[in-house]
Design a protein around this motif. Structure first.
Motif, PDB file in Angstrom:
ATOM      1  N   LYS A 180      -3.795   0.960  -3.438  1.00  0.00           N
ATOM      2  CA  LYS A 180      -3.519  -0.471  -3.304  1.00  0.00           C
ATOM      3  C   LYS A 180      -2.566  -0.855  -4.421  1.00  0.00           C
ATOM      4  O   LYS A 180      -2.777  -0.501  -5.580  1.00  0.00           O
ATOM      5  CB  LYS A 180      -4.801  -1.285  -3.416  1.00  0.00           C
ATOM      6  CG  LYS A 180      -5.618  -1.334  -2.144  1.00  0.00           C
ATOM      7  CD  LYS A 180      -6.784  -2.301  -2.292  1.00  0.00           C
ATOM      8  CE  LYS A 180      -7.574  -2.404  -0.991  1.00  0.00           C
ATOM      9  NZ  LYS A 180      -8.708  -3.357  -1.107  1.00  0.00           N
ATOM     10  N   ASP A 201     -10.612  -5.505  -6.282  1.00  0.00           N
ATOM     11  CA  ASP A 201      -9.293  -5.558  -5.666  1.00  0.00           C
ATOM     12  C   ASP A 201      -8.265  -6.268  -6.526  1.00  0.00           C
ATOM     13  O   ASP A 201      -7.284  -6.804  -6.044  1.00  0.00           O
ATOM     14  CB  ASP A 201      -9.371  -6.255  -4.307  1.00  0.00           C
ATOM     15  CG  ASP A 201     -10.126  -5.421  -3.296  1.00  0.00           C
ATOM     16  OD1 ASP A 201     -10.144  -4.187  -3.475  1.00  0.00           O
ATOM     17  OD2 ASP A 201     -10.693  -6.005  -2.350  1.00  0.00           O
ATOM     18  N   ALA A 259       0.840  -1.197   0.000  1.00  0.00           N
ATOM     19  CA  ALA A 259       0.000   0.000   0.000  1.00  0.00           C
ATOM     20  C   ALA A 259       0.875   1.246   0.000  1.00  0.00           C
ATOM     21  O   ALA A 259       1.920   1.288   0.648  1.00  0.00           O
ATOM     22  CB  ALA A 259      -0.926   0.006   1.208  1.00  0.00           C
TER      23      ALA A 259
END
Length: 635
Positions: A389, A406, A369
């Motif tokens: 991310k 994600d 991150a």
């Protein structure tokens, strides 16, 4: 001896009233006594259970606790009790894992908490087993040590009346004088490192004391290891630190990523030292079935004491850096892409920062991150926090499938090789609040998106980008940009530990192996050599051996001693029986021409029994019966 005295004795030399039997039994018992230091088994009645009541039972319980059987049982229980500590997360190792496990196992968590399974090594039940084992070993060793010292100070017991009852036995006649035979036997046994002395008409010898010494060393070593492990747990310190190339570490609490210490460790007494990670070098197999397998891991550091100049050192796997007893171990490594972030007005708010990525597979596919907590403003000058991310692969590969929220653009990607052949950085961008002001600890390698909003593109889809070194990702609506710099650094993870009991534990382990080998392969044994003058004026020699346990080595060793002693005192010619037409034959049917063949072969237990039986069938005054002759000389 008168005929009356002769008539009052049995063929075995025992008195008619039985006193000779008692005396003979006591002498045989003394011959085999103290071959070990093992305590005798006693029942509560034997120690006064019914008479002494509580005291008797207490003494019986103490004898049971300090017996070797119970000590081994407690050692086995301790090994079983250690199993939960390796399967269940422990607070003293990683409290975060404990909290995560309890959240995932809500039903079992209260039960495990009551059973102290999250604190196994400091639990009441584990400590009870540990202390009982400690007491058992001490209570077992102290009396045995004292008894062993007494055995070392005492002399070997004298020879029993009937040596032919021993497990290994032989006899022959010789023209040498008894005193000459005993002197030769004394010199022979001393040369073979037996402890010897002369008792009446026999030489008594004993050997193999290292067996009991090894047994005691083994158990003392167990105590040393228990103390060392306890000291290691109470006074240890252990912490981890991830360092990027070019950064350094000083041994203070604030520098650790995580730190654990024993209950008695003083955190103010950390060893004052430092080290800088100059570079990390890793090589991997390029082809074949082991492609990607690591070949070398080397962390080149500059290390030294606080206030002193450092010197270059190399830390490798299983080759830690040792600084005054504190060891720095190399645990793992990964990559740290260097990124630069600009805000909506083009101002640099994150200038060429190396962001460590944590590997998720053997080819170092990594995740992490990027958190910009201060200085960021959007194009309208509004203060916000920016976050990304990130996924990084040193050698790009992808399955080409569409990913979810994600996953990077183009579907899940992975690395096909751990080396930097085709590095790619995938990013998902967020803005809002990182929640760092809440006071709750956060994982620096993960992103908490509860108060963050993900950027969307013109089509309203999630904004993602794949970047190669030197490329820039421009955020929508003039929110700024992030650049993947051409420089990619590597990081290394180190464990800094201080284990004060390790040296003692190693010494105890080595001593335990040596002691166990001695107790298993060395045999405690006794040898007696009796030389007396028979009624015909010829010296009768008897040799016998007794060991703690049945062993084929005892007759072999006795045979070697017999052969050496026979060279000093050869077999005498057997007397010729009147009327025998074959002068070369003895009454026993053996050839007198080769007497040494019979003298050099000690009998086994069965052979001794048969020899005894044949002796009892001969006449009392027969000079060929060495047992009778020897007893007559004693009387």
């Amino acid at each position: 001896m008168s005929n009356t005295d002769t008539d009052t004795r049995n063929r075995d030399g025992r008195a008619a009233d039985g006193s000779g039997a008692d005396d003979e039994a006591s002498r045989e018992a003394a011959a085999g006594a103290q071959l070990s230091t093992a305590p005798r088994e006693e029942s509560p009645t034997a120690v006064g259970g019914p008479t002494l009541g509580v005291i008797g039972w207490a003494r019986w319980f103490w004898r049971q606790l300090t017996s070797m059987r119970v000590a081994l049982l407690l050692l086995f229980l301790l090994s079983l009790a250690s199993i939960p500590g390796s399967l269940i997360p422990q607070r003293m190792v990683d409290d975060l894992k404990v909290r995560t496990w309890k959240e995932e196992n809500e039903f079992w968590a209260p039960i495990f908490e009551k059973l102290q399974l999250f604190d196994v090594y400091s639990s009441i039940w584990f400590s009870a087993i540990y202390i009982l084992l400690f007491v058992s070993l001490i209570g077992c060793i102290l009396p045995r040590t004292w008894q062993f010292v007494g055995q070392l100070r005492s002399l070997p017991p004298g020879a029993p009346g009937r040596l032919n009852r021993m497990p290994a036995y032989t006899t022959w006649r010789t023209e040498a004088e008894p005193e000459q035979v005993r002197e030769a036997a004394l010199a022979l046994l001393q040369k073979r490192r037996f402890r010897v002395h002369v008792v009446k008409n026999a030489v008594a010898a004993e050997k193999g004391y290292l067996r009991e010494a090894g047994n005691l060393i083994f158990h003392v070593s167990l105590i040393v290891m228990l103390i060392a492990f306890a000291a290691g747990q109470l006074f240890k310190s252990e912490g981890g630190k991830l360092i990027v190339e070019g950064d350094g570490f000083a041994n203070t609490l604030t520098q650790y990523d995580d730190f654990r210490s024993g209950a008695l460790y003083d955190n103010d007494k950390l060893d004052p030292f430092w080290f800088d990670l100059k570079s990390f070098d890793a090589t991997y197999e390029r082809s074949g079935p082991q492609k990607g397998t690591a070949r070398t891991f080397e962390a080149k550091v500059l290390a030294g004491k606080i206030g002193e100049e450092g010197r270059e050192r190399v830390i490798e796997v299983n080759k830690p850096l040792d600084i005054d007893g504190t060891k720095v171990h190399l645990l793992s490594h990964g990559y740290a892409p260097v990124v630069t972030v600009r805000d909506g007005r083009g101002k640099i708010v994150y200038d060429k920062v190396a962001v460590p990525m944590l590997p998720v597979d053997g080819n170092i596919t990594s995740s992490g991150a990027v958190k910009v907590m201060d200085g960021y403003r959007d194009k309208n000058g509004k203060k916000e926090q920016l976050a990304f991310k990130a996924w990084f692969v040193p050698t790009f590969g992808s399955d080409g499938k569409h990913g979810g929220e994600d996953t990077p653009l183009g579907g899940p990607m992975f690395s096909t090789y751990p080396g930097l052949d085709f590095p790619v950085l995938a990013l998902n961008a967020y803005h809002g609040s990182l929640g760092v002001d809440s006071g709750l600890p956060q994982n620096v390698y993960q992103l908490d998106t509860r108060k963050l909003t993900q950027f969307k593109d013109d089509k309203g889809e999630i904004f993602k980008a794949l970047l190669m070194p030197g490329e820039t990702m421009t955020l929508p609506n003039g929110a700024g940009s992030i650049t993947f710099e051409t420089e990619i650094k590597e990081w290394a993870s180190f464990q800094i530990s201080e284990q004060p009991g390790n040296g003692w534990a190693l010494a105890g382990g080595i001593a335990a192996i040596v002691g166990l080998a001695a107790s298993l392969f060395i045999q405690r044994r006794r040898v007696w050599v009796r030389a007396v003058t028979g009624r015909d004026g010829v010296t009768v020699i008897e040799m016998a051996g007794l060991g703690r346990s049945e062993s084929a080595k005892l007759p072999e060793e006795l045979g070697e001693l017999v052969a050496l002693l026979h060279a000093e005192a050869p077999t005498a010619a057997e007397p010729q029986v009147a009327g025998d037409t074959t002068p070369e034959e003895t009454p026993g049917g053996k050839s007198a021409g080769k007497p040494e063949e019979n003298a050099s072969k000690p009998t086994s237990k069965d052979a001794s029994a048969s020899a005894s039986a044949s002796s009892s069938s001969s006449e009392p005054d027969d000079p060929q019966d060495p047992a009778v002759t020897a007893e007559g000389a004693e009387k």
